[in-house]
Every structure is written in C-alpha cells, then in structure tokens.
Design a protein around this motif. Sequence first.
Motif, PDB file in Angstrom:
ATOM      1  N   ARG A 161      27.146  29.828  46.006  1.00  0.00           N
ATOM      2  CA  ARG A 161      27.666  28.454  46.075  1.00  0.00           C
ATOM      3  C   ARG A 161      29.183  28.525  46.170  1.00  0.00           C
ATOM      4  NH1 ARG A 161      25.825  26.470  40.532  1.00  0.00           N
ATOM      5  NH2 ARG A 161      24.438  28.209  40.236  1.00  0.00           N
ATOM      6  N   GLU A 162      29.800  27.416  46.508  1.00  0.00           N
ATOM      7  CA  GLU A 162      31.266  27.414  46.584  1.00  0.00           C
ATOM      8  C   GLU A 162      31.864  27.726  45.209  1.00  0.00           C
ATOM      9  OE1 GLU A 162      33.118  23.913  48.252  1.00  0.00           O
ATOM     10  OE2 GLU A 162      35.078  24.871  48.161  1.00  0.00           O
ATOM     11  N   LEU A 163      32.887  28.569  45.227  1.00  0.00           N
ATOM     12  CA  LEU A 163      33.588  28.886  43.979  1.00  0.00           C
ATOM     13  C   LEU A 163      34.735  27.899  43.804  1.00  0.00           C
ATOM     14  CD1 LEU A 163      34.213  32.740  44.149  1.00  0.00           C
ATOM     15  CD2 LEU A 163      33.140  31.549  42.243  1.00  0.00           C
ATOM     16  N   ILE A 164      34.789  27.275  42.649  1.00  0.00           N
ATOM     17  CA  ILE A 164      35.909  26.371  42.384  1.00  0.00           C
ATOM     18  C   ILE A 164      36.718  26.973  41.243  1.00  0.00           C
ATOM     19  CG2 ILE A 164      36.600  24.006  41.788  1.00  0.00           C
ATOM     20  CD1 ILE A 164      34.959  24.070  44.299  1.00  0.00           C
ATOM     21  N   LEU A 165      37.921  27.424  41.546  1.00  0.00           N
ATOM     22  CA  LEU A 165      38.787  28.015  40.534  1.00  0.00           C
ATOM     23  C   LEU A 165      39.818  26.965  40.137  1.00  0.00           C
ATOM     24  CD1 LEU A 165      39.543  31.456  42.274  1.00  0.00           C
ATOM     25  CD2 LEU A 165      37.518  30.780  40.996  1.00  0.00           C
ATOM     26  N   PRO A 192      32.017  26.862  38.957  1.00  0.00           N
ATOM     27  CA  PRO A 192      33.370  26.625  38.452  1.00  0.00           C
ATOM     28  C   PRO A 192      33.871  27.742  37.543  1.00  0.00           C
ATOM     29  CG  PRO A 192      31.757  24.995  37.630  1.00  0.00           C
ATOM     30  CD  PRO A 192      31.008  26.165  38.178  1.00  0.00           C
ATOM     31  N   LEU A 193      35.146  28.105  37.718  1.00  0.00           N
ATOM     32  CA  LEU A 193      35.835  29.034  36.808  1.00  0.00           C
ATOM     33  C   LEU A 193      37.113  28.334  36.357  1.00  0.00           C
ATOM     34  CD1 LEU A 193      34.195  31.147  38.773  1.00  0.00           C
ATOM     35  CD2 LEU A 193      35.811  32.787  37.861  1.00  0.00           C
ATOM     36  N   LEU A 194      37.300  28.214  35.056  1.00  0.00           N
ATOM     37  CA  LEU A 194      38.450  27.480  34.525  1.00  0.00           C
ATOM     38  C   LEU A 194      39.287  28.391  33.643  1.00  0.00           C
ATOM     39  CD1 LEU A 194      36.471  24.375  33.133  1.00  0.00           C
ATOM     40  CD2 LEU A 194      37.245  24.729  35.470  1.00  0.00           C
ATOM     41  N   CYS A 195      40.609  28.281  33.743  1.00  0.00           N
ATOM     42  CA  CYS A 195      41.454  29.119  32.880  1.00  0.00           C
ATOM     43  C   CYS A 195      42.744  28.392  32.499  1.00  0.00           C
ATOM     44  CB  CYS A 195      41.779  30.434  33.581  1.00  0.00           C
ATOM     45  SG  CYS A 195      42.660  31.584  32.526  1.00  0.00           S
ATOM     46  N   GLY A 196      43.138  28.565  31.251  1.00  0.00           N
ATOM     47  CA  GLY A 196      44.382  27.969  30.737  1.00  0.00           C
ATOM     48  C   GLY A 196      44.237  27.760  29.245  1.00  0.00           C
ATOM     49  N   THR A 197      45.061  26.899  28.697  1.00  0.00           N
ATOM     50  CA  THR A 197      44.939  26.615  27.266  1.00  0.00           C
ATOM     51  C   THR A 197      43.738  25.679  27.035  1.00  0.00           C
ATOM     52  OG1 THR A 197      46.574  24.884  27.567  1.00  0.00           O
ATOM     53  CG2 THR A 197      47.387  26.970  26.696  1.00  0.00           C
ATOM     54  N   LYS A 198      43.290  25.644  25.775  1.00  0.00           N
ATOM     55  CA  LYS A 198      42.079  24.859  25.462  1.00  0.00           C
ATOM     56  C   LYS A 198      42.241  23.394  25.848  1.00  0.00           C
ATOM     57  CE  LYS A 198      40.669  27.756  21.647  1.00  0.00           C
ATOM     58  NZ  LYS A 198      41.237  28.156  20.363  1.00  0.00           N
ATOM     59  N   ALA A 199      43.434  22.849  25.639  1.00  0.00           N
ATOM     60  CA  ALA A 199      43.662  21.432  25.918  1.00  0.00           C
ATOM     61  C   ALA A 199      43.446  21.110  27.395  1.00  0.00           C
ATOM     62  CB  ALA A 199      45.074  21.041  25.493  1.00  0.00           C
ATOM     63  N   PHE A 200      43.576  22.104  28.236  1.00  0.00           N
ATOM     64  CA  PHE A 200      43.328  21.907  29.667  1.00  0.00           C
ATOM     65  C   PHE A 200      41.878  22.213  30.018  1.00  0.00           C
ATOM     66  CE2 PHE A 200      43.323  23.702  34.034  1.00  0.00           C
ATOM     67  CZ  PHE A 200      43.653  22.535  34.712  1.00  0.00           C
ATOM     68  N   VAL A 201      41.387  23.323  29.532  1.00  0.00           N
ATOM     69  CA  VAL A 201      40.073  23.818  29.961  1.00  0.00           C
ATOM     70  C   VAL A 201      38.923  22.998  29.382  1.00  0.00           C
ATOM     71  CG1 VAL A 201      38.513  25.791  29.640  1.00  0.00           C
ATOM     72  CG2 VAL A 201      40.859  26.177  30.418  1.00  0.00           C
TER      73      VAL A 201
END
Length: 234
Positions: free
Chosen positions: A110-114, A202-211
Amino acid sequence: MAEPTQPATVLSVTDLTPHVRRLVVKPQTTKISFQPGQWVSLKLPVGPKPPLNRAYSMADPASPNGELTLVFDRVPGGLGSSYLFQLKSGDELLLSGPYGHFVLPQTLDRELILIARYTGLVPMRCILKQVFFSNIQTPILLIAVAPNVDEALFHQEWLTLAMQHASFRYLSLIAQNGEVEAVEKTLPMLTSLLKEQPKVMPLLCGTKAFVRPLRAYLMEQGYDRKEVKVETYD
Ligand SMILES: Cc1cc2nc3c(=O)[nH]c(=O)nc-3n(C[C@H](O)[C@H](O)[C@H](O)COP(=O)(O)OP(=O)(O)OC[C@H]3O[C@@H](n4cnc5c(N)ncnc54)[C@H](O)[C@@H]3O)c2cc1C
C-alpha cells in the motif's frame, strides 16, 4: 542480551540548519549493522548521574566502512543535545546499538505515508534512502513539518527526490507554534489523503505531542494500533 558499549570517534561536524547539526561518527571496536529506522544509544558524560543515555536515529543507511550519520537539534536547556553541540572532529563518544523496530514494513503493498516533524525526519531519511537504493516502486508520500523555513530539514533533498522519482511525493508544512499547530496543519492533509485512498501504511515520528494525536486520528479512521508505526522522541 545488551548490546556492548564501545567508543566511537567523531569524524565530522556539519551544520544543516541554524539549529540542527550532523555528526559522522565511527565506532572503534565493532561495525554496527542496522536497518534504516533504527537508532543508537549515546552514553554522555553529563547530568547529575552520568552517563546520560540519549537515543539518536541513523540518518544514512549502513555504510561499508561502518560510519554512522547522526542528526539532531539543539533543545533549549537540553543536557544531551547541548553536549553533542560542543563536540569537535576527533572527539570520542560512547555508544551502543542498534535498537528499535521503526523499520520498513516487510510487505509494501500500500502507499507509504511518512509524517514527521523536524528531527523526526531523521529516520525517514534513512528509510527513504533504502527504498530508492533498492528500487522499490511503492508510492510514498512524505509530509514534513518544520518549525520555520530556515529549519526545514532536508528540504532540498526531498525536492530533488520528488523530481527524480515519480513514486515519491513531498508536502512541506511550516508550523511556527509548536506541536499543536503542527498537528492542526497536518490533519486536513491526512484527511484528504485518506479520502483518496482508504488504506495506507503510516509511519509517524517526532515528539509525543505531535505523533499521538495523529495516531489517534488514524485509529478513529479504522486503523489498528499496529498498522500505525510510530517512533516518539520524548
Ligand atoms: C528512539 C529515539 C530516537 C531519537 N532520534 C533522534 C534523532 O535522530 N535526532 C534528534 O534530534 N533527537 C532524537 N531523539 C531525541 C533525543 O534522544 C533526545 O531526547 C533529544 O536530543 C533531547 O535530549 P536533551 O537531553 O538535549 O533534552 P532534554 O533535557 O531531555 O529535553 C527534552 C525535551 O525537549 C523537547 N524536545 C525538543 N526537540 C526534541 C527532540 N529532537 N527530541 C526530544 N525532545 C525534544 C521535548 O519537549 C522534550 O520534553 C530520539 C529519541 C528516541 C527515543
């Protein structure tokens, strides 16, 4: 079994933006083999009870000579990142690793959404380099959020990749007022994207408040927790 700690030599120090720096380091004892998206633990000689352990993701895939590329922002008052910012070429660091499960899913159907904010883009860069090196044709969308134009990390690289690879799309966002605004600006993009194509990876990365709010939104849309890969920095 715990990975052994070993010394590493700083080979080069480069400023990528006014507040983000790249260190290329070379472990002295054993070459570290890792998958893109993984990180090393630095044991820094600072803080009330040294060593202070801080994690840093690799920004480049494994190199034949064992060099590791680390990229980090200077956190105001941050003990670990302030220490790293005064290192010079030739200095030594203690590190261990690799660690982590924030790696490319095995099946890319499937499409990867980073989606990443600021230095959350570091493991994404490593993963993307692997994808393009391996000639993987899966469509990829990168949503990169920066705190301001000067701190739009790797912006030129993403633009170049988008020109070179028809399968890669890049959306750049600026959110000057922290993670809440970053989430507010990302959500509408995500919403219209999910309308286009119901199931993505989906792949998400950053601080908790963002992710975390983004993961919560994806779960409201029917994603299983395990379908949303996340790496949180704090
Ligand atoms: C698995 C993993 C991988 C990581 N990879 C990277 C990386 O590649 N590059 C990188 O810059 N950082 C990365 N980090 C974060 C890094 O380990 C440190 O937490 C960061 O450098 C701040 O440490 P400090 O001691 O300077 O700040 P601290 O005194 O620990 O202050 C941390 C606070 O600063 C804020 N903050 C601002 N920017 C960051 C940031 N980048 N990370 C964490 N908190 C931040 C947060 O609100 C947090 O509460 C990673 C963290 C984890 C857990």
